[in-house]
Write a protein that holds these residues in place. Sequence first.
Motif, short mmCIF file in Angstrom:
data_model
loop_
_atom_site.label_atom_id
_atom_site.label_comp_id
_atom_site.label_asym_id
_atom_site.label_seq_id
_atom_site.Cartn_x
_atom_site.Cartn_y
_atom_site.Cartn_z
N HIS A 166 0.84 -1.20 0.00
CA HIS A 166 0.00 0.00 0.00
C HIS A 166 0.87 1.25 0.00
CE1 HIS A 166 -3.16 -2.81 1.24
NE2 HIS A 166 -4.06 -1.85 0.99
N ALA A 167 1.92 1.22 0.84
CA ALA A 167 2.81 2.38 0.94
C ALA A 167 3.50 2.65 -0.39
CB ALA A 167 3.85 2.14 2.04
N TYR A 168 3.99 1.59 -1.05
CA TYR A 168 4.72 1.80 -2.30
C TYR A 168 3.79 2.26 -3.42
CZ TYR A 168 8.03 1.29 -6.05
OH TYR A 168 8.86 1.56 -7.11
N CYS A 169 2.56 1.76 -3.44
CA CYS A 169 1.60 2.21 -4.47
C CYS A 169 1.36 3.71 -4.35
CB CYS A 169 0.28 1.45 -4.34
SG CYS A 169 0.36 -0.25 -4.90
N LEU A 170 1.21 4.19 -3.13
CA LEU A 170 1.03 5.63 -2.92
C LEU A 170 2.26 6.40 -3.38
CD1 LEU A 170 -0.65 5.96 0.61
CD2 LEU A 170 -1.50 6.92 -1.53
N PHE A 171 3.43 5.89 -2.99
CA PHE A 171 4.69 6.53 -3.36
C PHE A 171 4.83 6.58 -4.88
CE2 PHE A 171 9.18 6.03 -4.53
CZ PHE A 171 9.74 7.15 -3.93
N ASP A 172 4.49 5.48 -5.53
CA ASP A 172 4.65 5.38 -6.99
C ASP A 172 3.75 6.36 -7.73
OD1 ASP A 172 6.03 4.07 -9.10
OD2 ASP A 172 4.20 2.96 -9.57
N ARG A 173 2.58 6.69 -7.14
CA ARG A 173 1.63 7.59 -7.81
C ARG A 173 1.87 9.06 -7.50
NH1 ARG A 173 -2.39 3.64 -6.21
NH2 ARG A 173 -3.09 5.06 -4.56
N MET A 174 2.82 9.34 -6.61
CA MET A 174 3.06 10.74 -6.23
C MET A 174 3.65 11.52 -7.40
SD MET A 174 4.61 10.42 -2.35
CE MET A 174 4.68 12.20 -2.08
N SER A 175 3.06 12.68 -7.68
CA SER A 175 3.57 13.53 -8.76
C SER A 175 4.76 14.36 -8.29
CB SER A 175 2.46 14.46 -9.26
OG SER A 175 1.94 15.24 -8.20
N GLU A 176 4.81 14.60 -7.00
CA GLU A 176 5.90 15.37 -6.41
C GLU A 176 6.40 14.64 -5.18
OE1 GLU A 176 6.61 19.68 -4.18
OE2 GLU A 176 4.65 19.17 -5.00
N ARG A 177 7.72 14.50 -5.08
CA ARG A 177 8.30 13.82 -3.93
C ARG A 177 9.39 14.68 -3.32
NH1 ARG A 177 9.41 8.62 -7.63
NH2 ARG A 177 7.32 7.71 -7.70
N ASP A 178 9.46 14.65 -2.01
CA ASP A 178 10.59 15.28 -1.33
C ASP A 178 11.37 14.20 -0.60
OD1 ASP A 178 9.04 14.65 0.85
OD2 ASP A 178 8.58 16.71 1.40
N VAL A 179 12.41 14.58 0.12
CA VAL A 179 13.25 13.59 0.78
C VAL A 179 12.48 12.84 1.86
CG1 VAL A 179 14.16 15.16 2.56
CG2 VAL A 179 15.56 13.24 1.77
N ILE A 180 11.45 13.49 2.42
CA ILE A 180 10.62 12.81 3.43
C ILE A 180 9.85 11.67 2.79
CG2 ILE A 180 8.72 13.11 5.06
CD1 ILE A 180 9.63 16.00 5.42
N SER A 181 9.36 11.89 1.55
CA SER A 181 8.64 10.83 0.83
C SER A 181 9.56 9.64 0.58
CB SER A 181 8.12 11.36 -0.51
OG SER A 181 7.59 12.65 -0.41
N TRP A 182 10.75 9.93 0.08
CA TRP A 182 11.71 8.86 -0.19
C TRP A 182 12.08 8.12 1.10
CZ3 TRP A 182 13.56 7.14 -4.85
CH2 TRP A 182 13.29 7.92 -5.98
N ASN A 183 12.30 8.86 2.16
CA ASN A 183 12.67 8.23 3.43
C ASN A 183 11.55 7.36 3.98
OD1 ASN A 183 15.23 9.30 3.45
ND2 ASN A 183 14.77 10.93 4.91
N ALA A 184 10.31 7.80 3.79
CA ALA A 184 9.17 7.03 4.30
C ALA A 184 9.11 5.66 3.65
CB ALA A 184 7.87 7.79 4.07
N ILE A 185 9.26 5.60 2.33
CA ILE A 185 9.18 4.31 1.65
C ILE A 185 10.47 3.51 1.86
CG2 ILE A 185 10.02 5.12 -0.61
CD1 ILE A 185 7.19 2.58 0.10
N LEU A 186 11.59 4.23 1.98
CA LEU A 186 12.86 3.56 2.26
C LEU A 186 12.79 2.84 3.60
CD1 LEU A 186 15.83 3.17 1.35
CD2 LEU A 186 16.36 5.27 2.60
N SER A 187 12.25 3.52 4.61
CA SER A 187 12.14 2.90 5.94
C SER A 187 11.20 1.70 5.92
CB SER A 187 11.65 3.93 6.96
OG SER A 187 10.33 4.33 6.69
N ALA A 188 10.19 1.74 5.02
CA ALA A 188 9.25 0.61 4.91
C ALA A 188 9.98 -0.64 4.42
CB ALA A 188 8.12 0.96 3.95
N PHE A 189 10.82 -0.49 3.40
CA PHE A 189 11.57 -1.63 2.89
C PHE A 189 12.56 -2.15 3.94
CE2 PHE A 189 10.69 0.00 -1.56
CZ PHE A 189 9.84 -1.04 -1.89
N VAL A 190 13.22 -1.22 4.63
CA VAL A 190 14.18 -1.61 5.66
C VAL A 190 13.49 -2.37 6.78
CG1 VAL A 190 15.71 -0.72 7.45
CG2 VAL A 190 15.84 0.22 5.14
#
Length: 648
Positions: A166-190
């Motif tokens: 669910h988290a990655y689907c939201l991330f993948d559909r984002m038109s604009e991302r900041d470092v917080i967005s990247w970190n959020a999904i990065l932490s999910a994988f970790v």
Amino acid sequence: MLALQMAANSSPPPILSIIDMSNTLSEVQQAHAHMLKTGLIHTTFAASRIVAFAATVSDAQTIAHARSVFDRIATPNSYTWNTIIRAYANSADPENAILLFHQMLHSDVLPDKFTYPFILKACSRLHGFEEGRQIHATSVKTGVDSDIFVQNTLIHMYASLGHTRHAYCLFDRMSERDVISWNAILSAFVARGLMEQARRLFDQMPDRNVESWNFVISGYVDLGLIDDAQSLFDGMPTRDVVSWNAMITGYVHAGRFREALELFGIMQNAEVRPDNCTFVNLLSACARIGALSQGEWIHTYINKNEIQIDGFLATALVDMYSKCGSIEKALRVFRDTSKKDISTWNSMIAGLSTHGYGECALRLFSEMLMDEFAPNEITFISILSACSHAGLLHEGRRVFELMTEVHGIQPTVEHYGCMVDLLGRAGLLNEAQGLVSAFPCKDSPVVWESLLAACRSHGNIELAEHVAGQLLELNPQDNACYVQLSNIYESAGRWDDVREVREKMRKEGVRKEPGCSMIDVDGIVHEFSAGDRSHPQADEIYRKVDEMKTRIRSIGYVPDTSQVLFEIGEDEKESALLWHSEKLAIAFGLLNSGEDMTIRIIKNLKMCGDCHSAIKLISRAYGREIVVRDKNRFHHFKNGCCSCNDYW
């Protein structure tokens, strides 16, 4: 009160500044009373300042006061709604944030982009996946789901609840991302241990902050991939204390204790201020390798920098001093600590246990109960172990009954292991065997190992063969079992059986763990194995060993060659005994430490009977106190006596 009087004699705004500067609920309540008298409380903006105070404190009493103010506001605005929801989201009762959110939906004020991050945080804390999905749907209806802060919080919520897809689907559909967005999904994988995907994502990031690096380093550490973590750590442009703590923790958990201490030295050169997490891990490393001088230096650093010693840090200090052989300093830290928790008590009781001070451990246990600390499973493992080491049979039986009948704690395999050890040491092998037979989990090696050790101590070969059979059925690679059985046969002179055991070990590919001893001199830990000649001072050490032999022979030392498990001549057996690792370490200590200094040794295996007898006489011949920590306990040798009273 003077400030309130001054505010009362001027226009209303100053009272609001007083609320903003308040540190306690009492101060806010005084301001509230003034606002009631002046009627200012009926102004939504003014009342919201009291509610805002709760959001920064979030304790139950403060929130209750803020809620009573909020409920009396006729027309709360979005800021006031968001503030009280935020307060509940950060409190011990986050479900109240969700209840208020539903009230807000039915009010004249709709949730906005500031509301959703607070309410989604409450869902995360409640592990409320379904509630989170419903609130996500509401954000879509109200048109705020496209806000980057709301999207980031949604990603974090789904990730923290284990719904990475669910988290990655939201991330993948984002038109604009900041470092917080990247970190959020990065932490999910970790968090899911998906380090290959996490590293790929990390490498794709257009911008990284220190948190991004820390996520991946921590992920590698959690999987035990310390070298991968170190490689990434070395490439960091900037590091914070979290980065250093992740690497130090990784080295400690991997058993690479010296590297953890070396890394701390580099951390100091980098002028990064350590925190309590740093010290807890460093003290653990010192405890494991017996690095007392380094542990003392860390303790001095903590005191010099006026770092608050909480329950975790106090426990780490007590554990370090106990495991490094300085039980007196462990007790001093324990007594000086005002903020003890159950772990601090357990650590002190365990320290007294391993040092053989069973009666002191029992007294401390009684003191703990009087101070109204509820014992847990670990407490009873430590206190039962204390009874076992000190031969306190009656007291151990009473504690075992107390655990179940008074405190309602059901015995685990560790508790049964302690009781079997207690009975076995007392020679009550039949009773110990009966306890093992009654134990519901007979497939646990711990209880069988305790019984096998008792069989060796009391020379019961028949029972030992039965117990060894049970152990090897559970784990054919159990080297300790083979060694124990071989020792039992050797003591009885049954050399054919000894050879048979060793042949079976060879066929199974089982190797005996080599004995080694460590000694800390001037902050450097030196390690010795039996017959080791690799040390730069080897020639001096062996000459010192010969001198030790001559001195103790003159006061009654007779080598116990029955401890040598090989069919070799008596002279060769005596030489083999003389070169045991603890004797080499003691010789090194005598050569390299002051005459009034205690020699402290850590050995990975149980000390043999010959070494125990010899070290008693060495302590007398050289007038030195010698502390040896073996696999099972501490031995304090002084003036020809040992603290264990030869009961070990």
